[in-house]
Design a protein around this motif. Structure first.
Motif, PDB file in Angstrom:
ATOM      1  N   GLU A 186       0.828  -1.212   0.000  1.00  0.00           N
ATOM      2  CA  GLU A 186       0.000   0.000   0.000  1.00  0.00           C
ATOM      3  C   GLU A 186       0.860   1.258   0.000  1.00  0.00           C
ATOM      4  N   ARG A 187       1.967   1.246   0.723  1.00  0.00           N
ATOM      5  CA  ARG A 187       2.845   2.417   0.786  1.00  0.00           C
ATOM      6  C   ARG A 187       3.362   2.777  -0.612  1.00  0.00           C
TER       7      ARG A 187
ATOM      8  N   GLN B 180       0.422   4.087  -2.895  1.00  0.00           N
ATOM      9  CA  GLN B 180       0.046   5.468  -2.620  1.00  0.00           C
ATOM     10  C   GLN B 180       0.983   6.426  -3.352  1.00  0.00           C
ATOM     11  N   GLN B 181       2.261   6.064  -3.479  1.00  0.00           N
ATOM     12  CA  GLN B 181       3.184   6.876  -4.263  1.00  0.00           C
ATOM     13  C   GLN B 181       2.843   6.810  -5.746  1.00  0.00           C
TER      14      GLN B 181
ATOM     15  N   LEU C 290       0.056   6.531  -7.067  1.00  0.00           N
ATOM     16  CA  LEU C 290      -1.140   7.313  -7.381  1.00  0.00           C
ATOM     17  C   LEU C 290      -0.803   8.706  -7.901  1.00  0.00           C
ATOM     18  N   HIS C 291       0.392   9.168  -7.636  1.00  0.00           N
ATOM     19  CA  HIS C 291       0.800  10.502  -8.087  1.00  0.00           C
ATOM     20  C   HIS C 291       1.423  10.482  -9.475  1.00  0.00           C
TER      21      HIS C 291
ATOM     22  N   ASN D 232      -4.860   2.231  -8.241  1.00  0.00           N
ATOM     23  CA  ASN D 232      -6.171   2.213  -7.596  1.00  0.00           C
ATOM     24  C   ASN D 232      -6.756   0.811  -7.590  1.00  0.00           C
TER      25      ASN D 232
ATOM     26  N   LEU E  56      -4.973  -1.194  -4.929  1.00  0.00           N
ATOM     27  CA  LEU E  56      -5.398  -0.745  -3.600  1.00  0.00           C
ATOM     28  C   LEU E  56      -6.784  -1.301  -3.284  1.00  0.00           C
TER      29      LEU E  56
ATOM     30  N   LYS F  33     -14.390   0.726   1.025  1.00  0.00           N
ATOM     31  CA  LYS F  33     -13.128   1.344   0.622  1.00  0.00           C
ATOM     32  C   LYS F  33     -12.652   0.772  -0.709  1.00  0.00           C
TER      33      LYS F  33
ATOM     34  N   TYR G 133     -11.883   2.646  -4.550  1.00  0.00           N
ATOM     35  CA  TYR G 133     -10.670   2.519  -5.358  1.00  0.00           C
ATOM     36  C   TYR G 133     -10.989   2.017  -6.765  1.00  0.00           C
TER      37      TYR G 133
END
Length: 270
Positions: free
Chosen positions: A78-79, A82-83, A85-86, A95, A98, A110, A114
């Motif tokens: 997940e960490r 999340q990066q 996603l940018h 997504n 996730l 949730k 996503y």
């Protein structure tokens, strides 16, 4: 193993299974052309900045996130996601993955957000539309899911339409649209005569309609592909009882019982 999405495809069976046993797996599209190809899955990627490694490499982030996911290290995966996603070229896949992690954790709401976000990131991506439709169907919105399967099927570049057709058939049946379910399943079988979910769906549909000869034909095709499927064996036995062939029914029941004696209550032959 070629490219990280090949591993993702194998892992997707862990996602969205609750309540949708006959639905096809989620599908993951290939990375954008902006993400380079490779013939080998990348090793775990260190995003700490040591040894000059980059944190904005979409392929590396996704490959490493997939590797962590495969090992059950969801926090680490997940960490990285999340990066990712940018990075525009990775947003849809990030997504989606996730959403898979949220599903594994039992966070259905949730996960749905996503999967929906993936369709926003890639509005023309048929696989993302299929995935979101599958989530809707599995979470009490089968009628609403059909529009998403239709969106996926409307894209001529979609490489796995049989999956969406099979999913759509299941969800149409769940929403009470039996005729529509039949159309989807027959279309799937027209493309792939061995589409197991469609065969199973048609076998049950014809049985429910009282068309036992047709139910028999679909059940036989189903069991030819999956000879140890308990649902298929049970339906075939009941179908043979309806047709008056108790000997055939007994053979199916014996096969069912042999899978796990005492674990499958079976109807007595007539």
């Amino acid at each position: 193993m070629a490219r990280y999405e090949a591993i993702l495809t194998a892992l997707l069976g862990a996602a969205l299974l609750a309540g949708c046993s006959q639905l096809e797996r989620l599908t993951i599209i290939r990375p954008s052309a902006h993400i380079r190809s490779t013939t080998q899955v990348a090793p775990t990627y260190d995003v700490s900045g040591r040894r000059g490694q980059r944190t904005d490499d979409a392929y590396q982030l996704m490959a490493s996130a997939t590797d962590y996911f495969q090992r059950g290290e969801y926090d680490q995966s997940e960490r990285l996601l999340q990066q990712a996603l940018h990075i525009p070229s990775a947003m849809a896949d990030a997504n989606t993955m996730l959403g898979m992690i949220a599903d594994v954790r039992g966070q259905a709401v949730k996960a749905g957000k996503y999967y929906e976000a993936a369709t926003v990131a890639a509005p023309n991506g048929p696989a993302y539309a299929n995935n979101y439709g599958k989530w809707l169907c599995a979470n009490g919105q089968p009628a609403e899911s059909l529009a998403w399967f239709e969106r996926a099927l409307g894209n001529p570049a979609y490489t796995t339409p049989v999956a969406s057709l099979s999913n759509a058939g299941e969800c149409a049946q769940r929403s009470g649209q039996t005729d529509r379910a039949e159309r989807y399943w027959r279309a799937a079988l027209g493309m792939d005569p061995k589409a197991l979910p469609a065969l199973a769906g048609m076998a049950q549909l014809e049985f429910d309609r009282g068309n036992y000869l047709d139910a028999r034909a679909f059940s036989e095709r189903w069991l030819a592909l999956a000879p140890s499927d308990p649902a298929g064996l049970r339906l075939a036995a009941t179908t043979e009882q309806k047709l008056g062939d108790n000997a055939a029914a007994s053979r199916y029941l014996s096969r069912l019982q042999a899978l796990s004696p005492g674990a499958h209550p079976v109807p007595a032959t007539q």
